[in-house]
Design a protein around this motif. Structure first.
Motif, PDB file in Angstrom:
ATOM      1  N   GLU A 469      72.434   5.049 -68.090  1.00  0.00           N
ATOM      2  CA  GLU A 469      71.621   6.158 -67.576  1.00  0.00           C
ATOM      3  C   GLU A 469      71.543   6.140 -66.054  1.00  0.00           C
ATOM      4  N   GLU A 473      72.980   8.872 -63.215  1.00  0.00           N
ATOM      5  CA  GLU A 473      72.053   9.525 -62.292  1.00  0.00           C
ATOM      6  C   GLU A 473      72.515   9.364 -60.848  1.00  0.00           C
ATOM      7  N   GLU A 474      73.006   8.191 -60.497  1.00  0.00           N
ATOM      8  CA  GLU A 474      73.500   7.960 -59.134  1.00  0.00           C
ATOM      9  C   GLU A 474      74.737   8.817 -58.857  1.00  0.00           C
ATOM     10  N   SER A 477      73.644  12.419 -58.360  1.00  0.00           N
ATOM     11  CA  SER A 477      73.004  12.613 -57.057  1.00  0.00           C
ATOM     12  C   SER A 477      74.056  12.790 -55.967  1.00  0.00           C
ATOM     13  N   LYS A 507      68.123  17.268 -65.793  1.00  0.00           N
ATOM     14  CA  LYS A 507      68.791  17.318 -64.504  1.00  0.00           C
ATOM     15  C   LYS A 507      69.270  18.735 -64.163  1.00  0.00           C
ATOM     16  N   THR A 509      72.167  20.550 -62.509  1.00  0.00           N
ATOM     17  CA  THR A 509      73.555  20.216 -62.194  1.00  0.00           C
ATOM     18  C   THR A 509      74.363  21.487 -61.953  1.00  0.00           C
TER      19      THR A 509
END
Length: 563
Positions: A469, A473-474, A477, A507, A509
């Motif tokens: 996860e 997420e990184e 970003s 998120k 996106t």
């Protein structure tokens, strides 16, 4: 950031579309998908089947399936029944119709789109109801597909792209001791020829549902045609089925060949695939022709597939080859990856076609059409050696636009045309500009896009596994920071919200897209400033307005500067 929503999505009772709690729906689906991943990793296939059945019959999965097919690009394209779900009432009713008992899919509507080589590609368009059922079972099947997928398969997978495949090409071929020969593979009519028997025997999905989709047939010119093989291009679940059909080839090659080279020796067999296009490296053309290729042919034959004779070649790395729009070649021992000549020509042909068909529009309208095309193409190629190519493209686009401008004013001199359509901006003296919707537009230069090395996704990364996860997420970003670069206010809002939609807590996106929501509505006197705006998913934005919900402005996160 909080939003006043009190309704829930777990209930099986019919609900108004905009009363659904999307946060709870996403959480429930992700929880079950994570359990499917764990059971798949442990090879507990009975548990996998039970969890898939539970998820496919959950209310949360059904509402997300309807949401998916009513928000993607095909939402305005009907099937043979000509039915669209374009109102909240129709969407809410559709959720209740997604039932397995008595389900019978309708035939697909056959249409054709033109391929780059001039041939026609058949597409099968399901009805909205069948699309939603496929989206529902895609939620069930994708966690298994991601867990069992080939590490170097990059097409039609979450979090993976052509840039990852090209970066893997560089890692595989760039070194002095790397393989010097490449088998360029292409599967003939992959989607249309997959064996139904193989799919029914090997895909971990409810056999009765899968068989109905495969045997649904299609209608062309009001004539029903039966389908004895293949999974239709255009189906929501078809890319997952095609990927699972081809998965296992990389493992087979690794088992058969020792790809680790010692002191420059060894077979050096490596595999990289994007959808049905793939390359296999090798130490010699004889190895690829007489050992690797027969193994691939045998693997595909079991699945009803064959290699395309026209597109399957064995090439020396010094001669170079095209893969996913890039040209990969070694020059005096140094590997350089550049945009392919075919990709450049397709871009320029597209732009010239627009200029020829838009002879009477204003300069501003023309720029509004060209900018997304140029920017998108440049961003696709910004991870390779493209600086010189970008400058050449800018020059070719300028010459085409100059001809367009002169043709509009045959009785005016060149200096007059220059002053009307071109201006000086900074160090550039020939910037094409115009007015559209009350503001000035300037032509985007491909050379403005910076060349940046792409960070390849880790081979074992699984977006449905909670252990990965933080990693995803990184990556998201970094991707969004890149996307929003140059749009200061959007970048600030996205950072302020930590990239999360406050309504569904999912998120924001490039795939989901977003809307600007004014906390105090503009019709009620709210200002168009960043302190009165938040970013919401399109469906969440409609829900907020429909239910008159209040979205609270968050406090800036650490490291976020005021715009």
């Amino acid at each position: 950031m909080t939003v006043a929503i009190t309704t829930g999505a777990a209930s099986r009772e019919p609900q108004a579309w905009h009363a659904i709690n999307w946060r709870k729906a996403h959480r429930e689906v992700r929880r079950l998908q994570a359990r499917i991943v764990k059971a798949t990793q442990e090879e507990r296939w009975g548990k996998v089947k039970a969890l898939q059945r539970l998820l496919s019959r959950s209310y949360s999965a059904r509402v997300l399936a309807v949401k998916r097919v009513t928000e993607n690009e095909g939402k305005r394209t009907p099937g043979v029944d000509r039915v669209l779900w374009n109102t909240p009432q129709k969407k809410a009713h559709a959720v209740q119709t997604l039932r397995q008992r008595g389900y019978r899919p309708q035939p697909l509507r056959r249409v054709y789109i033109e391929k780059a080589n001039g041939k026609q590609r058949p597409l099968g368009i399901p009805t909205m109801h069948d699309r939603a059922m496929q989206a529902l079972y895609k939620l069930v099947l994708e966690p298994v597909a991601e867990t069992t997928a080939d590490p170097n398969s990059y097409g039609f997978r979450r979090g993976r792209s052509t840039a990852d495949a090209i970066e893997q090409c560089f890692r595989t071929l760039a070194w002095q001791r790397s393989a010097t020969w490449v088998l360029e593979g292409d599967i003939k009519s992959c989607f249309d020829e997959i064996s139904h028997e193989w799919l029914l025997d090997n895909i971990p999905l409810e056999t009765s549902i899968l068989r109905k989709w495969l045997k649904a047939g299609y209608i062309e010119k009001e004539v029903l045609h039966l389908t004895e093989a293949g999974t239709p291009q255009g189906g929501v679940i078809s890319p997952v089925l095609a990927n699972m059909t081809l998965d296992g080839l990389e493992k087979l090659l690794k088992t058969r060949f020792n790809r680790r080279a010692k002191r420059g020796k060894g077979t050096k067999v490596n595999f990289i695939r994007f959808a049905d296009d793939f390359i296999i490296t090798g130490s010699s053309p004889e190895l690829l022709e007489h050992e690797v290729k027969p193994l691939v042919v045998q693997f595909l034959h079991k699945r009803g597939l064959t290699l395309s004779d026209d597109k399957t070649h064995i090439t020396a790395i010094e001669d170079g080859f095209d893969f996913l729009g890039q040209h990969v070649r070694k020059y005096q021992g140094k590997l350089l990856i550049k945009p392919s000549k075919k990709s450049i020509q397709q871009l320029l042909t597209h732009i010239r076609t627009i200029l020829k068909t838009q002879k009477t529009v204003s300069a501003g309208v023309l720029i509004a059409q060209l900018n997304p095309i140029i920017r998108g193409w440049a961003q696709h190629h910004q991870h390779v050696v493209s600086k010189q190519v970008f400058a050449q493209v800018d020059n070719a686009v300028f010459l085409a636009i100059w001809r367009w401008a002169k043709r509009r004013h045959p009785h005016k001199g060149r200096r007059w045309v220059k002053h009307k359509y071109f201006k000086r901006v900074g160090s550039r003296t020939w910037v094409f500009f115009g007015s559209h919707n009350g503001k000035e537009w300037r032509l985007f230069f491909a050379s403005r896009v910076l060349i940046e090395r792409h960070i390849k996704i880790k081979a074992d990364a699984n977006p449905y596994d909670p252990a990965w996860e933080l990693y995803f997420e990184e990556r998201l970003s970094r991707q969004m920071e890149h996307t929003l670069r140059g749009t200061r206010q959007l970048d600030y809002l996205w950072r302020e919200q930590n990239g999360i939609c406050p309504v569904c807590q999912q998120k924001l996106t490039n795939d989901t897209r977003w809307h600007n929501h004014h906390i105090v509505w503009r019709s009620l006197g709210g200002p168009d400033t960043t302190d009165n705006r938040v970013l919401l998913h399109p469906n969440c934005h409609r829900q907020v307005h429909s239910q008159h919900l209040f979205v609270e402005k968050p406090r800036p996160s650490p490291g976020v500067c005021e715009a």
